[in-house]
Design an enzyme around this catalytic site. Structure first.
Site, PDB file in Angstrom:
ATOM      1  N   CYS A 152     -14.101 -33.871  12.018  1.00 58.16           N
ATOM      2  CA  CYS A 152     -13.238 -33.844  10.932  1.00 58.16           C
ATOM      3  C   CYS A 152     -12.305 -35.090  11.057  1.00 58.16           C
ATOM      4  CB  CYS A 152     -12.272 -32.477  10.911  1.00 58.16           C
ATOM      5  SG  CYS A 152     -11.184 -32.721   9.618  1.00 58.16           S
ATOM      6  N   ARG A 158     -15.062 -27.637  -0.848  1.00 59.10           N
ATOM      7  CA  ARG A 158     -13.932 -27.277   0.280  1.00 59.10           C
ATOM      8  C   ARG A 158     -12.720 -28.134   0.154  1.00 59.10           C
ATOM      9  NH1 ARG A 158     -12.751 -28.102   5.818  1.00 59.10           N
ATOM     10  NH2 ARG A 158     -12.916 -26.336   6.816  1.00 59.10           N
TER      11      ARG A 158
END
Length: 504
Positions: free
Chosen positions: A319, A418
């Site tokens: 991430c 998302r």
């Protein structure tokens, strides 16, 4: 003026557990890792209890049917990834719910005209030395025979040799008819001294395989997570856009629990999603929400009716949300803050809403720290991506076996839902990377090794359960110098794999 949080934001690696008194009862064999998955009222039990505090991340490169089955066998639960059509996600859920323990659908199937070179290539990729042969190479094609490592000699046979020349043909293979019970199948295996028993339909098509080794492994799985019909439990990811279409399909497929997959959960979009589920299904459908990093975010989602709340923004290994957007919080600090809010919420309302720590787990001991800090369970991506059962390919990179692993915010996944903020239906910029992780073998071996470490550390803290650990744990912040001191230092460490030396 902006609000400034007091103190620094810390990660798991900046903490250590200080041992407490451990009695003769504090041994790993006595430790229970049972933990609630969904909210419950004071005096009641959670509708779903995990036997181990592990769930797999809602990611394309992690949570497919094969991993979901393997994790349920160990006592955890997978959340099938939602960045696919609702129909294909529901099909994956059905595959898990329809799985019959001990009956394996082949994922290494040959055709008669394939060559030994292709057999060896498939063996290298999957690690499976026993491979059924069907006319079209599909898992349920017309059964032609079987190939094992005893059917060829790599040192002598030509790589161009056809499978049909060295396979054991179907008429010489002991098989069982479709519908045979696992008990009967295992009796046949022992009676005929087999390692593998093909299950074949009346019209000659391969249905599944039963392996001798699976008999022992099935008997050694006391933590299997099963529903009332003895089927494996499985979760599924949803988003805040197409829930009205997706949720009914997933529930119809048999999903036991849902989870909103979002990089940031303190939003009206999640409130709308949960409200729709409650309006249409009441409390019968369990749904987790998140992610949040502070007390306000937790209370918002708890008040919305979330069954559990995920904590963590930007801490995942793939991430880059913190880099690209500058939002997030150190995982340890975020978790401590949210767990305090959970306990306060429980005191005020009598409703316990479990907390899931999502991201930031690098080493096995980080899991014990997360539990000690208040997490009820952990959601893991990189950890599970390394195993045989994850959906990605095992590849050889510079002489080392690796598994592919990519983030849902990467250009490869393009999971724009998302990161949805109500704008155009597209991924405007990436928040994840495409990478490799070191291959780590089977999930069973990896999880058991990890959890033995967790149990051992809990014993050092005088705890035989997760609630007891959270009550007794004593934690200390460590300096950067202490972190260096915690590993091997000031020595020449032997590299066991290459019988040479390396410096740390």
């Amino acid at each position: 003026m902006a609000t400034f949080f007091e103190g620094e934001s810390h990660t798991f690696s900046e903490y250590l557990l200080v041992p407490g008194y451990s009695s003769a009862e504090n041994i790993p064999a006595n430790v229970s890792l049972k933990t609630p998955l969904c909210k419950f009222k004071r005096g009641e039990e959670s509708p779903i209890t995990l036997n181990v505090p592990m769930v797999s991340a809602i990611m394309q490169s992690v949570s497919g049917p094969k991993l979901a089955i393997a994790l349920a066998q160990e006592g955890g639960i997978s959340f099938i990834y939602g960045s696919q059509t609702a129909e294909s996600e529901a099909a994956m859920v059905r595959e898990v719910k329809a799985y019959k323990a001990g009956f394996v659908v082949s994922d290494s199937t040959l055709t008669p005209d394939m060559t030994l070179a292709e057999v060896l290539e498939l063996l290298d990729k999957t690690g499976h030395s026993t491979m059924p042969v069907t006319e079209d190479g599909s898992p349920h094609g017309k059964f032609c025979g079987i190939v094992t490592s005893r059917d060829y000699r790599v040192s002598r046979d030509s790589r161009d040799r056809k499978v049909k020349e060295f396979m054991t043909p179907a008429d010489k293979v002991v098989c069982a008819e479709d519908g045979t019970s696992l008990k009967v199948a295992n009796d046949l295996i022992w009676e005929h001294k087999l390692n593998t028993l093909p299950i074949v339909s009346k019209d000659g098509h391969l249905v599944a395989l039963v392996f001798r080794k699976d008999y022992d492994s099935h008997k050694s799985r006391p933590n299997e997570l099963l529903d009332s019909s003895k089927r494996y439990l499985v979760g599924a990811g949803i988003n805040t856009r197409d829930y009205a279409d997706r949720v009914p399909k997933l529930i119809d497929a048999g999903a036991d629990v849902l989870c909103i997959d979002s990089s940031e959960g303190f939003s009206e979009w999640q409130k709308r999603t949960i409200e729709w589920i409650r309006d249409n299904y009441g409390d019968d459908v369990k749904v987790g929400a998140g992610n949040v990093v502070d007390a306000d975010g937790f209370r918002f989602l708890a008040d919305c009716g979330a069954d559990f709340v995920k904590v963590g923004i930007g801490g995942g290994s793939i991430c880059i949300t913190r880099e690209t957007k500058g939002i997030g919080r150190g995982q340890a600090t975020a978790l401590i803050d949210v767990c305090r809010a959970r306990d306060e919420y429980y005191e005020e309302t009598g409703v316990y809403v479990p907390v899931c720590s999502d991201g930031g787990i690098v080493y096995d001991y980080h899991m014990t720290l997360a539990l000690a800090m208040g997490a009820d369970f952990m959601m893991l991506g990189r950890y599970f991506a390394r195993f045989d059962e994850s959906p990605t390919e095992r590849v050889n990179v510079n002489g080392q076996y690796m598994k592919e692993y990519w983030g849902e915010g990467s250009a490869r996944a393009r999971n724009w839902q998302r990161y949805d903020l109500g704008g155009a239906a597209k991924l405007s910029f990436v928040e994840g990377v495409d990478s490799y992780v070191p291959y780590a073998g089977t999930l069973h071996d990896g999880v058991n090794s990890t959890l033995y470490k967790v149990k051992s550390t809990m014993c050092n803290c005088g705890a035989n359960s997760i609630p007891e650990l959270q009550e007794k744990a004593r934690l200390t912040l460590v300096s950067s110098v202490s972190i260096v001191e915690g590993g091997a230092h000031d020595v020449v460490v032997k590299d066991q794999s290459h019988q040479s030396v390396s410096y740390r």
